[in-house]
Scaffold this motif. Structure first.
Motif, PDB file in Angstrom:
ATOM      1  N   GLY A  63      47.360  50.515  54.031  1.00  0.00           N
ATOM      2  CA  GLY A  63      48.315  50.749  55.102  1.00  0.00           C
ATOM      3  C   GLY A  63      47.796  50.392  56.473  1.00  0.00           C
ATOM      4  N   VAL A  64      46.942  49.363  56.550  1.00  0.00           N
ATOM      5  CA  VAL A  64      46.394  48.912  57.828  1.00  0.00           C
ATOM      6  C   VAL A  64      46.840  47.475  58.087  1.00  0.00           C
ATOM      7  N   LYS A  65      46.550  46.998  59.275  1.00  0.00           N
ATOM      8  CA  LYS A  65      46.854  45.619  59.647  1.00  0.00           C
ATOM      9  C   LYS A  65      45.555  44.915  60.016  1.00  0.00           C
ATOM     10  N   VAL A  66      45.261  43.803  59.328  1.00  0.00           N
ATOM     11  CA  VAL A  66      44.081  43.009  59.673  1.00  0.00           C
ATOM     12  C   VAL A  66      44.436  42.128  60.869  1.00  0.00           C
ATOM     13  N   ILE A  67      43.791  42.378  61.996  1.00  0.00           N
ATOM     14  CA  ILE A  67      44.109  41.668  63.240  1.00  0.00           C
ATOM     15  C   ILE A  67      43.306  40.383  63.355  1.00  0.00           C
ATOM     16  N   SER A  68      42.007  40.473  63.094  1.00  0.00           N
ATOM     17  CA  SER A  68      41.143  39.301  63.194  1.00  0.00           C
ATOM     18  C   SER A  68      40.130  39.333  62.057  1.00  0.00           C
ATOM     19  N   LEU A  69      39.643  38.152  61.702  1.00  0.00           N
ATOM     20  CA  LEU A  69      38.673  38.019  60.623  1.00  0.00           C
ATOM     21  C   LEU A  69      37.556  37.084  61.073  1.00  0.00           C
ATOM     22  N   PHE A  70      36.312  37.556  60.975  1.00  0.00           N
ATOM     23  CA  PHE A  70      35.165  36.764  61.397  1.00  0.00           C
ATOM     24  C   PHE A  70      34.286  36.460  60.182  1.00  0.00           C
ATOM     25  N   LYS A  71      33.989  35.193  59.974  1.00  0.00           N
ATOM     26  CA  LYS A  71      33.124  34.801  58.872  1.00  0.00           C
ATOM     27  C   LYS A  71      31.682  35.225  59.139  1.00  0.00           C
ATOM     28  N   LYS A  72      30.832  35.105  58.121  1.00  0.00           N
ATOM     29  CA  LYS A  72      29.455  35.579  58.250  1.00  0.00           C
ATOM     30  C   LYS A  72      28.672  34.827  59.317  1.00  0.00           C
ATOM     31  N   ASP A  73      29.094  33.587  59.614  1.00  0.00           N
ATOM     32  CA  ASP A  73      28.408  32.828  60.663  1.00  0.00           C
ATOM     33  C   ASP A  73      28.909  33.180  62.056  1.00  0.00           C
ATOM     34  N   GLY A  74      29.844  34.149  62.127  1.00  0.00           N
ATOM     35  CA  GLY A  74      30.348  34.606  63.413  1.00  0.00           C
ATOM     36  C   GLY A  74      31.593  33.905  63.894  1.00  0.00           C
ATOM     37  N   LEU A  75      31.991  32.820  63.234  1.00  0.00           N
ATOM     38  CA  LEU A  75      33.185  32.085  63.636  1.00  0.00           C
ATOM     39  C   LEU A  75      34.430  32.807  63.152  1.00  0.00           C
ATOM     40  N   ILE A  76      35.470  32.780  63.972  1.00  0.00           N
ATOM     41  CA  ILE A  76      36.718  33.438  63.604  1.00  0.00           C
ATOM     42  C   ILE A  76      37.498  32.568  62.631  1.00  0.00           C
ATOM     43  N   ASP A  77      38.186  33.189  61.701  1.00  0.00           N
ATOM     44  CA  ASP A  77      39.003  32.468  60.733  1.00  0.00           C
ATOM     45  C   ASP A  77      40.442  32.935  60.868  1.00  0.00           C
ATOM     46  N   LEU A  78      41.377  32.087  60.480  1.00  0.00           N
ATOM     47  CA  LEU A  78      42.792  32.442  60.551  1.00  0.00           C
ATOM     48  C   LEU A  78      43.099  33.550  59.546  1.00  0.00           C
ATOM     49  N   VAL A  79      43.898  34.516  59.973  1.00  0.00           N
ATOM     50  CA  VAL A  79      44.297  35.613  59.100  1.00  0.00           C
ATOM     51  C   VAL A  79      45.490  35.160  58.268  1.00  0.00           C
ATOM     52  N   ARG A  80      45.263  34.938  56.977  1.00  0.00           N
ATOM     53  CA  ARG A  80      46.322  34.518  56.070  1.00  0.00           C
ATOM     54  C   ARG A  80      46.472  35.564  54.969  1.00  0.00           C
ATOM     55  N   ASP A  81      47.694  35.830  54.550  1.00  0.00           N
ATOM     56  CA  ASP A  81      47.941  36.863  53.545  1.00  0.00           C
ATOM     57  C   ASP A  81      47.144  36.632  52.272  1.00  0.00           C
ATOM     58  N   MET A  82      47.050  35.369  51.838  1.00  0.00           N
ATOM     59  CA  MET A  82      46.402  35.056  50.565  1.00  0.00           C
ATOM     60  C   MET A  82      44.904  34.789  50.698  1.00  0.00           C
ATOM     61  N   ARG A  83      44.383  34.891  51.904  1.00  0.00           N
ATOM     62  CA  ARG A  83      42.960  34.637  52.141  1.00  0.00           C
ATOM     63  C   ARG A  83      42.119  35.738  51.490  1.00  0.00           C
ATOM     64  N   GLU A  84      41.125  35.367  50.686  1.00  0.00           N
ATOM     65  CA  GLU A  84      40.237  36.333  50.054  1.00  0.00           C
ATOM     66  C   GLU A  84      39.100  36.710  51.004  1.00  0.00           C
ATOM     67  N   ILE A  85      38.815  37.996  51.062  1.00  0.00           N
ATOM     68  CA  ILE A  85      37.744  38.513  51.906  1.00  0.00           C
ATOM     69  C   ILE A  85      36.413  38.350  51.180  1.00  0.00           C
ATOM     70  N   ARG A  86      35.395  37.967  51.939  1.00  0.00           N
ATOM     71  CA  ARG A  86      34.071  37.775  51.353  1.00  0.00           C
ATOM     72  C   ARG A  86      33.103  38.826  51.890  1.00  0.00           C
ATOM     73  N   GLN A  87      32.170  39.222  51.076  1.00  0.00           N
ATOM     74  CA  GLN A  87      31.205  40.230  51.476  1.00  0.00           C
ATOM     75  C   GLN A  87      30.426  39.769  52.707  1.00  0.00           C
ATOM     76  N   GLY A  88      30.262  40.681  53.652  1.00  0.00           N
ATOM     77  CA  GLY A  88      29.520  40.374  54.867  1.00  0.00           C
ATOM     78  C   GLY A  88      30.394  39.912  56.014  1.00  0.00           C
ATOM     79  N   GLU A  89      31.681  39.646  55.759  1.00  0.00           N
ATOM     80  CA  GLU A  89      32.579  39.244  56.836  1.00  0.00           C
ATOM     81  C   GLU A  89      33.043  40.469  57.619  1.00  0.00           C
ATOM     82  N   MET A  90      33.386  40.251  58.885  1.00  0.00           N
ATOM     83  CA  MET A  90      33.837  41.356  59.732  1.00  0.00           C
ATOM     84  C   MET A  90      35.349  41.295  59.904  1.00  0.00           C
TER      85      MET A  90
END
Length: 453
Positions: free
Chosen positions: A405-432
């Motif tokens: 019941g939350v909203k993902v606002i932003s997603l940062f890859k492990k290298d610190g670069l921001i990635d586009l928030v897509r519904d079908m995007r899989e989250i990877r361990q270590g990402e913020m």
């Protein structure tokens, strides 16, 4: 439900972005809609031609302000709006963007006690020397309802302490207008009308105050444009830009170049038609960055920053500043990319922003607008930054949002670069992940094994 809404516009981009919203509102029964035009763009081709092209109703009021200084402009708009809003007594006032008209609309509504709704909220260049940055920040924070176009814009509002319950990510209605008028633009004969026969076409627009108010910046832009010999340069010139070019002695330099065609401001259909036939666009416009991204046309931005970083992340847009050598280099480089429209996951929307804006606004009119809380600590926005562990790894963003019941606002890859928030995007361990939601729901997400930053 019986209601009244005042929509305030003042410039070409505002009319373009408000047009699909106005059409949606006009389909609602028992809703009185009032369009007020401040006259910030007084030239016919900068205002009224767009009202005609989008088949909009005649404005209920036209303030016809005509001043050179920003302070007088804002003051005159405020003075003109007060009796109009008192007379109509609307349930809400709505405006889009970051101009002096938007700032004035927000202040006038706030002072009279009318809820203000800000479309295209949350955009930030983080450059307070820009008048538009000041305007949009003030408008955001005295509004009762904010419609950011992207997740990043929403995260800006959250970081500044705006209550999350009155933030709705809807996309940008500029894409709605573009989709609506695209077929007509494809049939435009603009290149034949201006006799632009030599290909490729490079479209130029410059109108930002940060450029026009500094001679050295305009000299750099003009020298960069003059150096382009790839094909035909087409520059529809904003009236204020034309006077600045004359003032700085730059107009004759442009007219001496055979491959540069300077035209009067174009109507929306012809301008989109021109963009669609271009190999690259050079601009300082925010809206054109969004339109060119949707059309897949490379864009060179003659600014040092942008409040639309999503365009940069697609690779179709680049900041070039005003150094003439850098402008030429980027135009040559970007022109080689070729047109490649972003069919899916366009960062600026799917063409349904206006429907969402109208539906949400109507729900607020029915339930009433909330009062701003006085105590930030107790009632402020609830958000958190999380580091994903093995419990979240491999799960899709849409799954995490629906489960917790939350909203993902932003997603940062492990290298610190921001990635586009897509519904079908899989989250990877270590990402913020930057998430927003009720305190109890975020606590539940933390308890799942994610690490709070």
């Amino acid at each position: 439900m019986k209601g009244k809404i005042v929509i305030i516009t003042g410039t070409r981009p505002e009319i373009i972005k408000m047009a699909p919203i106005i059409h949606c509102f006009r389909e609602v029964e028992n809703l009185d809609l009032y369009l007020v035009h401040t006259g910030q763009h007084t030239d016919w081709n900068m205002s009224r031609v767009f009202i005609e092209e989008f088949e909009l109703p005649e404005p209920y009021a036209y303030l016809n302000i005509n001043t050179e200084t920003q302070i007088k402009q804002i003051a005159n708009i405020l003075i003109g709006l007060e009796p109009i809003l008192d007379e109509i007594a609307p349930d809400a006032v709505m405006a889009v963007g970051d101009t002096n008209s938007v700032l004035s609309a927000a202040i006038a509504a706030n002072k009279i006690g009318i809820p203000f709704i800000h479309v295209e909220a949350g955009l930030r260049s983080f450059d307070m020397t820009m008048p538009e940055e000041v305007n949009r920040i003030i408008a955001d924070h005295i509004s009762s309802l904010n419609f950011p176009p992207t997740n990043r814009a929403a995260s800006n509002l959250l970081m500044e302490g705006y209550p999350h319950e009155d933030i709705y990510v809807v996309g940008n209605p500029v894409i709605d207008s573009l989709i609506r008028m695209k077929d007509k633009a494809e049939r435009s004969g603009i290149l034949e009308d201006i006799e632009a026969s030599k290909k490729p076409i490079i479209t130029v627009t410059v109108h930002r105050r940060e450029n026009l108010s500094r001679k050295e910046r305009m000299m750099g832009i003009v020298d960069g444009i003059i150096s382009l010999d790839l094909g035909t340069v087409v520059w529809p010139v904003h009236p204020h830009t034309l006077s600045i070019l004359e003032k700085y002695g730059l107009l004759d330099k442009l007219k001496e170049k055979d491959n540069i065609i300077m035209t009067e401001p174009l109507g929306y259909i012809d301008f989109i038609g021109l963009m669609m036939r271009s190999s690259v666009i050079v601009t300082d416009s925010g809206g054109i960055q969004e339109e060119s991204t949707f059309l897949g046309i490379p864009c060179v931005v003659v600014r040092n920053n942008t409040e639309r970083p999503e365009a940069l992340e697609t690779g179709l847009s680049v900041l070039a500043g005003t150094d003439p050598k850098r402008i030429k280099y980027e135009v040559i480089r970007m022109s080689k990319i070729g047109v490649r429209p972003i069919v899916e996951n366009n960062p600026f929307g799917d063409g349904k922003a206006s429907i969402r804006i109208v539906d949400i606004t109507l729900s607020y009119l029915r339930k009433g607008f909330s009062q701003r809380c006085e105590t930030f600590q107790e009632h402020g926005p609830i958000y958190a930054a999380l580091i994903a562990n093995e419990m979240l790894s491999g799960r899709r963003i849409s799954e995490v949002e629906s489960t917790y019941g939350v909203k993902v606002i932003s997603l940062f890859k492990k290298d610190g670069l921001i990635d586009l928030v897509r519904d079908m995007r899989e989250i990877r361990q270590g990402e913020m992940l930057l998430v927003s939601g009720e305190r109890s729901k975020i606590s539940r997400l933390l308890e799942s094994g994610s690490h709070k930053v």
